[in-house]
Each structure stands twice: as structure tokens, then as C-alpha cells.
Write a protein that holds these residues in place. Structure first.
Motif, PDB file in Angstrom:
ATOM      1  N   LEU A 177       0.876  -1.173   0.000  1.00 24.36           N
ATOM      2  CA  LEU A 177       0.000   0.000   0.000  1.00 24.36           C
ATOM      3  C   LEU A 177       0.911   1.220   0.000  1.00 24.36           C
ATOM      4  O   LEU A 177       1.878   1.261   0.755  1.00 24.36           O
ATOM      5  N   ALA A 178       0.611   2.214  -0.841  1.00 23.00           N
ATOM      6  CA  ALA A 178       1.580   3.303  -1.010  1.00 23.00           C
ATOM      7  C   ALA A 178       0.921   4.668  -1.034  1.00 23.00           C
ATOM      8  O   ALA A 178      -0.249   4.827  -1.371  1.00 23.00           O
ATOM      9  N   CYS A 179       1.706   5.667  -0.608  1.00 24.98           N
ATOM     10  CA  CYS A 179       1.340   7.074  -0.775  1.00 24.98           C
ATOM     11  C   CYS A 179       2.629   7.848  -1.019  1.00 24.98           C
ATOM     12  O   CYS A 179       3.723   7.365  -0.717  1.00 24.98           O
ATOM     13  N   ARG A 180       2.499   9.071  -1.530  1.00 26.47           N
ATOM     14  CA  ARG A 180       3.691   9.839  -1.893  1.00 26.47           C
ATOM     15  C   ARG A 180       3.440  11.321  -1.645  1.00 26.47           C
ATOM     16  O   ARG A 180       2.360  11.832  -1.949  1.00 26.47           O
ATOM     17  N   GLY A 181       4.434  11.996  -1.068  1.00 31.25           N
ATOM     18  CA  GLY A 181       4.363  13.440  -0.928  1.00 31.25           C
ATOM     19  C   GLY A 181       4.707  14.116  -2.240  1.00 31.25           C
ATOM     20  O   GLY A 181       5.559  13.633  -2.990  1.00 31.25           O
ATOM     21  N   GLY A 217      -2.613  12.112   1.922  1.00 30.24           N
ATOM     22  CA  GLY A 217      -1.735  10.951   1.807  1.00 30.24           C
ATOM     23  C   GLY A 217      -2.325   9.710   2.440  1.00 30.24           C
ATOM     24  O   GLY A 217      -2.204   8.596   1.913  1.00 30.24           O
ATOM     25  N   LEU A 218      -2.996   9.876   3.578  1.00 29.88           N
ATOM     26  CA  LEU A 218      -3.606   8.727   4.256  1.00 29.88           C
ATOM     27  C   LEU A 218      -4.700   8.116   3.386  1.00 29.88           C
ATOM     28  O   LEU A 218      -4.860   6.896   3.337  1.00 29.88           O
ATOM     29  N   GLY A 219      -5.461   8.999   2.701  1.00 21.89           N
ATOM     30  CA  GLY A 219      -6.495   8.492   1.807  1.00 21.89           C
ATOM     31  C   GLY A 219      -5.910   7.633   0.692  1.00 21.89           C
ATOM     32  O   GLY A 219      -6.433   6.558   0.376  1.00 21.89           O
ATOM     33  N   ASP A 220      -4.788   8.097   0.095  1.00 22.52           N
ATOM     34  CA  ASP A 220      -4.137   7.311  -0.948  1.00 22.52           C
ATOM     35  C   ASP A 220      -3.653   5.975  -0.404  1.00 22.52           C
ATOM     36  O   ASP A 220      -3.775   4.932  -1.072  1.00 22.52           O
ATOM     37  N   LEU A 221      -3.106   5.985   0.792  1.00 22.16           N
ATOM     38  CA  LEU A 221      -2.536   4.775   1.372  1.00 22.16           C
ATOM     39  C   LEU A 221      -3.610   3.733   1.677  1.00 22.16           C
ATOM     40  O   LEU A 221      -3.449   2.542   1.391  1.00 22.16           O
ATOM     41  N   VAL A 264       2.788  -4.199   3.475  1.00 18.22           N
ATOM     42  CA  VAL A 264       3.930  -3.296   3.574  1.00 18.22           C
ATOM     43  C   VAL A 264       3.449  -1.918   3.125  1.00 18.22           C
ATOM     44  O   VAL A 264       2.947  -1.748   2.017  1.00 18.22           O
ATOM     45  N   LEU A 265       3.563  -0.942   4.024  1.00 17.46           N
ATOM     46  CA  LEU A 265       3.141   0.425   3.755  1.00 17.46           C
ATOM     47  C   LEU A 265       4.358   1.199   3.257  1.00 17.46           C
ATOM     48  O   LEU A 265       5.391   1.246   3.940  1.00 17.46           O
ATOM     49  N   VAL A 266       4.246   1.819   2.095  1.00 16.00           N
ATOM     50  CA  VAL A 266       5.366   2.568   1.510  1.00 16.00           C
ATOM     51  C   VAL A 266       4.951   4.032   1.431  1.00 16.00           C
ATOM     52  O   VAL A 266       4.043   4.391   0.671  1.00 16.00           O
ATOM     53  N   ALA A 267       5.595   4.880   2.222  1.00 16.01           N
ATOM     54  CA  ALA A 267       5.318   6.330   2.227  1.00 16.01           C
ATOM     55  C   ALA A 267       6.541   7.027   1.648  1.00 16.01           C
ATOM     56  O   ALA A 267       7.571   7.141   2.328  1.00 16.01           O
ATOM     57  N   GLU A 268       6.445   7.478   0.406  1.00 19.78           N
ATOM     58  CA  GLU A 268       7.590   8.090  -0.274  1.00 19.78           C
ATOM     59  C   GLU A 268       7.586   9.610  -0.120  1.00 19.78           C
ATOM     60  O   GLU A 268       6.518  10.239  -0.090  1.00 19.78           O
TER      61      GLU A 268
END
Length: 783
Positions: free
Chosen positions: A36-40, A51-55, A104-108
Motif C-alpha cells: 500500500l503506497a502514498c507519496r508526498g 496521503g492517508l487516503g491514498d494509502l 507493507v506500507l510505503v510512504a515516499e
């Protein structure tokens, strides 16, 4: 899977961050984890929780959350920045747990994520121990938010990737990386200047947006050409100055001056972290040593204000040994002092302050001696050390308001009156210096000028907020909160203290965290929320230490003692309140609470000695004189003497500006009168006490006053409906909020904007004596 559950990747370039995150996440996916991913995104102002919504979007369909958490999460994903962040964090964790699968949470690019999303991610990351969930966060080292920096994690710092792209592709990659903080139209214009076709750029941009671009470093000449092209098209002067500096092969003062101007513009806009970066780069570009050190000092100050203490200390360590300019030395010393205070570190000794002041002249010397006075006040150093600094201040001529403020902070009890006359006039003189206003609030509180303290703290809070100085704003808020509680504004004081605590936790201001936590708990006790106060104290139990700065432990022990007093655990109250004595000012403010506990557990003689020792510091304070006289009345074994002390206490308290303590004095006097069969006199005192305490929602003492009134033969009418103080529109908004509707939902029903609803709730909370939406249901149903 062999990696840690939380991995933070710190890399300068986007390519290194993308490549490293891909490698770690790929290993997780090979082991059966779902990504699950989100990006700044740079250069944008994303809505709260974007970002939380995307994740979480791929797993939202699961549902099954408790009602409160579900509503909080729905409000957050709807962009409500005021959503209860704790409930949102719990909801996110529950959602991940409910999936029952490995994730696996990926916050870029966390440096560009919206702050609420980052706070929730860090909250969840600390609570993954029993879940098959891992978090990978990527961040630029210079833009790392404090919440992420303090996260327990495995930290990866990959080396820069090889320059293995073809020449045109390398130039494209360098341009994409260097221009990430610029509008796409400007970057494409720069691409044209570099001879890059639109088709080539569009292809690279597509890969970049998908997160798969591999950016090479390129040789120095190629990189300088890219930065020069960007500097020629950038509309933002600060960004243009940065690219001009990067395009240069040497140091020039014009480039350094451009970067310094960019830093000052960032300060004006409240972007302290960005200002710190600009000033540091300006220092690196400075050909003259004096200018380099001066700009390092500016960078250190901005980093400290932004809540980046480690970076600030590194900059101070680089600049301090080389500083020779008087103003720069004073600025460096001030920032060092503030870092030590907020972190609870010992700091300089008085001799070191004196030696440093001797090197300086005029206002710069005053600033260092003012810092020494703040040091003395915060650590409650022995009187002889305070007198040494006082003598040096008096021996230095200056018109700076810091001199008068420092002398007031060091003033002995017998000199408080003369300072109290001078301090209100200093508000205007210090209006442009928020640090001076902050210290003016401390000085005014120390000489019991509560009105000036309130004004100074409120003004400094507004100024710090305007310039984005979180590390200082929480100091102003915690002072304002304590004062509001003393003045009977319990709900407002609690709200300020809770905000101070949140900011202090975010920026790692350990000392302020302890003070704010104690103030929060004390307000909760006053409002009759004993279990909440106990939870607050237990959550911050690690901060209960008396050295090197005693006020943190004193605030928390005062709250703990007050809680024990309301629960009739008098021996515990005596023990806790006795230990407040480590901090002289807080010991004086809590002396009547200590005495009340002592009377109930047989410690009359010990309490009498403490009361008389405190009395020496109350000669010019109506508030403290009231507390001392009330204490003497409780300890006095002679009826005539006790009544005289009560009467003096009431007379001193009439104009003291602390109505709740005056009401408690009336309550104790009324009880004393009732027990001596003087019911009519008792009813007069108890009726007035009950009214003040009930209006302030001071439930434990209001209930006690009600019981005493009934015992005195008075028929007590039920309390008025809580809605009576609200307008019809406010009552409707409060009712809908109590039912769990979000600001957005209420706004749609009432055909107004969500901002109007937020402003209305801001006015409603103090009227009802609450500080959170969750308390509305209880208050309104009780009414």
C-alpha cells in the motif's frame, strides 16, 4: 521477512530514495506482503489526510470499525484537519489489523506529505509489534520532520547511484531531480533552453510520476548547466538564488546574499525549516568567514525554531568556536540557551555566562545577561548566583527592554512592587521581539502581575505562530494555559495546554512536554475529569524528574497532589504536594492545597513551617497573600484568630484576579462557619462560592459547596441547562456535533461553510466548559 518492521530511507536524490524503497518493498512483496503506497508531492498544499487516503484506499471496503473511529476516519479522509488525530490513528491501525493479511506500507517523500498523514503514520508505526505489517518511509535528510526523526526504526542511507544513463537521459534525469520544487511549466521551459525536446521530457516525466525514473548524478559541468537553466526561468527569487548558487563553481557574495534574502523571505512566510536550509547554503557560499559564521547563526536559529534541535546543535557547534562578532556571539548564546532549556539539559554555569558577557558590549552584553537571568529563573539557582547576574545588569547601561525584564525575573520578594509598576510599559517596547515578550510573561508572573503576563504570552504566541516557530509557540502556550487556569478560564486553559503538549511532542521539547502535561492534568482535575488526569500523568510518568529544571516535575506533582486531594487520599496529596517545594514559585502557588492535605492527615506543624517560610515571598501579591492567610486560618487552633485570617484572605483575594481560589477560600470559610453553628453566615459564603465554581465547571469543588449548603439548611436548586448560555444556532451546532457529525456534515445541514462551524465550536467549548467534541454529549445530556 528479515527486515525491521519500520524502515526509514534517508537519501539526497529522488532516484536513491525510489531505488532503495523499491528494493526493500520488493523483498517484502517476494515474501508475500501486499504493498500500500502514498507519496508526498513538492510545491503543493495537499488537503489534510490526503496521503492517508491514498494509502488506505485499497483496504477501506473492509469496514467493521467502532462507530467513533469510523466517524473520525471518515472526517479525516473528507479533508477535516480538525478530526481527532488519536481516533484517526486508532482507526487506521484497526483497519490494517482487520485485513488479516501481510501488508507493507510505503510512504515516499515524507518531507512533502501533509502533516496529519505523517502524524498518523508515525502513530501506527509505533504500534506494529503484534501485526504482520511493515512501514517503509523515504525522506530527504534535510527535510526530515521531527516526528519521523524520533521514530524507532532501521535507517538506511544509500550511496548515490551510478551515472549509467546515456548523456541525454542523464541531463533529463538531472533536470527532473533538480526541478522537483518548481512548476512543471518552468521546468519544461528550462528543458527547451537545454535543447531537450518536449517528447523526451514528456516520456521522462511519465516515468517520474510512476516513481520508476533512475536519476544519475552526472558530472559537475552538466549539473551546473542544469541549475543555471533553472535559475534563469524560476519565478520564485529564493529558488532562483539556490539554483544560481548550485550553478556556480566557487563562492561569491552575491550568491550568498541572494540565498540569505531567500531565507529571510522564508522566515516572513513562516517556513523556518526552509529558511534554515537557505541560510546554511548562504553560509556555504560566503567567501568571507565573518559572513559565513553570521549566516550559520541564522541557520541555527531557524532550525531551532522549526523544531530541528539536532540540526541546530550541529550548526551551533560549527559556528560558536569561530564567532568573533558581538551580535553573532549573542545570537548563538541565546539559541544554545533555548535549546538547553527545551531539552531539559544543564546548560552553561553562571561563571560561563559572566565570562561571555565580558567579551561583549551594550545590548549584546544585556542579551547574554538576560539569558543568564532566564537560566537562573528556570533552574531556581541559589540567591547569591542570581545577585551576581543582577549586579552585572545594573552595572551595564542600556535602554533594551531585556534589561528590565531580566531584573524583574531576578527580583527578590521585597522588590516585586517596583517591577510590577514598570512591566506593563514594556509590552509596547518588546512588541517586535517574541522572545522578549515570552520572557516578559515569565517575569510578570514571577512578580504576580497576571494581566501583563497574560498579554505578553498571548502576543508572543501570535508572533511565534505567524513566523512558524513551533519550538517557541509551545512555550507561550504552556504559560498562557497555566495563567488561564489560575484566572478561572478552565476550558480555554485546558485547550492551550493540550495544544502546547502536542506541539512539544512533535518538536521533541522534552521540558515543555512535562510542564504542559502537568498543566493539562491540573485543568482536568479542576473540571472533575479525574480519570483523564490520571491517564495524562501516567502517560508522561517518565518526565517526573527534578533535575536539572524543576518546574516540569513540580507541575506534574502539583496535579497529582490536587487529584489526590479531590479523591480524599490526603496522605498521598501531602506527599506529592510536599515535593512541589523543589520549585519555589509553584510551591507558593500550591501552598493552600498542601495545607488542606496536611490538616486532614495530621501534619499541622510541618505545614505551619512551610506556610511561614512561604509568607516571606507574598508581600506584594494579593493572590499569594490570600493563599497564605487561608492556610493560616486552617492551621489556627483559635477561633478568633482563624476568623481573622479568613477575613484577611478574602480581602486580599478580592482584587487578585484568581476567582476560583477566592471561591475555594469562601468554601472553606463557609464550612468553618457552619461547623460553628453560624449557618446564616455560612450560607452567604457558600452560595457565592458555589455560583463561581459552578459557572467555571469546577465540578469537584462545586459539588462540595452544594453539599455544604445543604448541610447548612439551604434548598439548592438544580443547575441550569447547559444550553442556556448558547444562542439557538450554537445550540443546534453543539447538538449535531454531540451526535458525532463532522464539521462538513453540519455545514451541509445548516447551509454554511465548515469554517463557520469550526469557529462556532471554538466559541461553544468555553461556554460549556469542555475542550473536545467527545465531551459535548455528556455536558448536553447532563443539562
Amino acid at each position: 521477512m528479515t527486515m525491521n518492521q519500520v524502515v526509514v530511507i534517508e537519501a539526497e536524490t529522488s532516484a536513491d530514495r525510489v531505488a532503495s524503497a523499491g528494493a526493500v518493498a520488493g523483498a517484502a512483496e517476494s515474501a508475500g506482503y501486499r504493498r500500500l503506497a502514498c507519496r508526498g508531492v513538492p510545491g503543493t498544499h495537499a488537503p489534510a489526510y490526503a496521503g492517508l487516503g491514498d494509502l488506505l484506499e485499497p483496504v477501506l471496503a473492509g469496514g467493521g470499525l467502532p462507530v467513533g473511529r469510523r466517524r473520525a476516519l471518515e472526517a479525516a479522509l473528507g479533508g477535516d484537519a480538525g478530526a481527532d488525530r488519536l481516533l484517526v490513528g486508532l482507526a487506521a491501525r484497526s483497519l490494517l489489523e482487520a485485513r488479516g493479511e501481510r501488508l507493507v506500507l510505503v510512504a515516499e517523500d515524507c518531507q512533502w506529505l501533509d502533516r496529519p498523514t505523517l502524524d498518523v503514520l508515525c502513530f501506527v508505526a509505533r504500534r506494529l509489534a503484534d501485526l504482520p505489517v511493515a512501514l517503509i518511509a523515504t525522506v530527504h535528510p534535510e527535510g526530515q520532520p521531527p516526528a519521523l526523526r524520533s521514530l524507532p526504526a532501521e535507517r538506511i542511507r544509500p550511496a548515490a547511484g551510478p551515472a549509467n544513463a546515456r548523456p541525454a537521459g542523464r541531463r533529463l534525469a538531472l533536470l527532473a531531480e533538480a526541478g522537483r520544487d518548481m512548476p512543471l511549466s518552468e521546468v519544461m521551459t528550462a528543458a527547451g533552453h537545454l535543447g531537450i525536446a518536449t517528447e523526451e521530457w514528456a516520456a521522462l516525466d511519465h516515468r517520474r510520476l510512476e516513481g520508476a525514473a533512475v536519476v544519475a548524478d552526472g558530472d559537475g559541468a552538466e549539473r551546473r548547466r542544469v541549475h543555471l537553466a533553472l535559475s534563469q526561468v524560476a519565478s520564485d527569487p529564493g529558488i532562483a538564488a539556490r539554483h544560481r548558487s548550485a550553478a556556480s563553481s566557487g563562492r561569491t557574495e552575491s550568491e550568498a546574499a541572494d540565498l540569505e534574502r531567500a531565507g529571510r523571505r522564508a522566515l516572513t512566510g513562516g517556513a523556518q525549516a526552509a529558511a534554515a536550509v537557505a541560510f546554511r547554503r548562504a553560509a556555504a557560499a560566503s567567501p568571507a568567514a565573518a559572513d559565513r559564521i553570521r549566516r550559520l547563526a541564522l541557520a541555527a536559529g531557524a532550525a531551532r525554531a522549526a523544531g530541528l534541535p539536532e540540526r541546530s546543535r550541529a550548526l551551533l557547534g560549527e559556528a560558536m568556536p569561530l564567532a568573533a562578532d558581538s551580535r553573532t556571539i549573542a545570537d548563538l548564546a541565546t539559541n544554545q540557551l533555548l535549546l538547553d532549556l527545551t531539552a531539559g539539559l544543564p546548560g552553561r554555569g553562571i561563571g560561563e555566562f559572566e565570562a561571555l558577557a565580558e567579551r561583549l558590549d551594550g545590548d549584546d552584553r544585556i542579551r547574554v545577561l538576560w539569558g543568564a537571568a532566564v537560566h537562573c529563573r528556570a533552574r531556581h539557582l541559589p540567591p547569591h548566583q542570581c545577585r551576581r547576574i543582577e549586579a552585572r545588569l545594573r552595572g551595564t547601561a542600556s535602554s533594551s527592554p531585556l534589561r528590565a525584564i531580566a531584573l524583574a525575573m531576578l527580583a527578590p520578594a521585597h522588590g516585586a512592587a517596583q517591577h510590577r509598576e514598570r512591566l506593563p510599559w514594556l509590552v509596547a517596547e518588546a512588541a517586535g521581539d517574541p522572545l522578549a515578550l515570552l520572557s516578559l510573561g515569565i517575569a510578570a508572573e514571577s512578580v504576580q502581575d497576571l494581566a501583563t503576563a497574560h498579554t505578553a504570552w498571548a502576543l508572543s504566541r501570535d508572533l511565534f505562530r505567524r513566523v512558524g516557530s513551533d519550538a517557541d509557540e509551545c512555550q507561550s502556550l504552556r504559560g498562557l494555559a497555566a495563567l488561564r487556569i489560575a484566572c478561572g478560564e478552565l476550558a480555554a486553559g485546558l485547550a492551550d495546554a493540550e495544544q502546547a503538549l502536542r506541539i512539544a511532542e512533535r518538536v521533541g521539547a522534552t521540558q515543555v512536554m512535562g510542564i504542559a502535561a502537568g498543566t493539562v492534568a491540573r485543568a482536568q482535575v479542576w473540571l472533575g475529569r479525574g480519570p483523564d488526569a490520571r491517564n495524562t500523568l501516567e502517560r508522561h510518568a517518565a518526565l517526573w524528574h527534578d533535575d536539572p529544571i524543576a518546574i516540569s516535575a513540580a507541575e506534574m506533582r502539583w496535579a497529582s497532589g490536587l487529584l489526590a486531594l479531590t479523591e480524599r487520599r490526603y496522605a498521598d496529596a501531602w506527599t506529592e504536594l510536599s515535593r512541589v517545594r523543589r520549585h519555589r514559585a509553584r510551591a507558593a502557588w500550591s501552598i493552600a492545597d498542601l495545607t488542606e492535605a496536611a490538616v486532614h492527615c495530621g501534619e499541622h506543624e510541618a505545614a505551619a513551617r512551610i506556610v511561614e517560610a512561604t509568607a516571606a515571598d507574598t508581600t506584594a501579591s494579593g493572590h499569594l497573600a490570600m493563599l497564605v492567610e487561608r492556610s493560616r486560618a486552617l492551621l489556627c487552633g483559635d477561633d478568633d484568630g482563624a476568623e481573622a485570617h479568613f477575613e484577611r484572605a478574602l480581602a486580599e483575594g478580592e482584587d487578585a484576579g484568581t476567582p476560583l481560589e477566592l471561591a475555594r477560600t469562601r468554601l472553606l470559610h463557609g464550612r468553618w462557619l457552619r461547623r460553628r453553628k453560624r449557618a446564616e453566615d455560612a450560607r452567604d459564603q457558600l452560595t457565592e462560592a458555589r455560583q463561581v465554581l459552578a459557572d467555571a465547571r469546577a465540578r469537584p469543588w462545586a459539588a462540595e459547596a452544594t453539599a455544604e449548603l445543604r448541610a447548612a439548611g439551604e434548598v439548592v436548586r438544580p443547575a441550569k441547562d447547559a444550553r442556556a448560555s448558547l444562542s439557538p444556532q450554537e445550540a443546534r451546532i453543539a447538538t449535531l456535533a454531540a451526535r458525532g457529525l463532522t464539521n462538513k456534515e453540519i455545514a451541509e445541514l445548516l447551509v454554511v461553510s465548515p469554517r463557520t462551524i469550526g469557529a462556532s465550536l471554538y466559541r461553544i467549548f468555553p461556554k460549556l466548559g469542555v475542550s473536545k467534541r467527545a465531551q459535548l454529549r455528556e455536558v448536553l445530556s447532563a443539562g
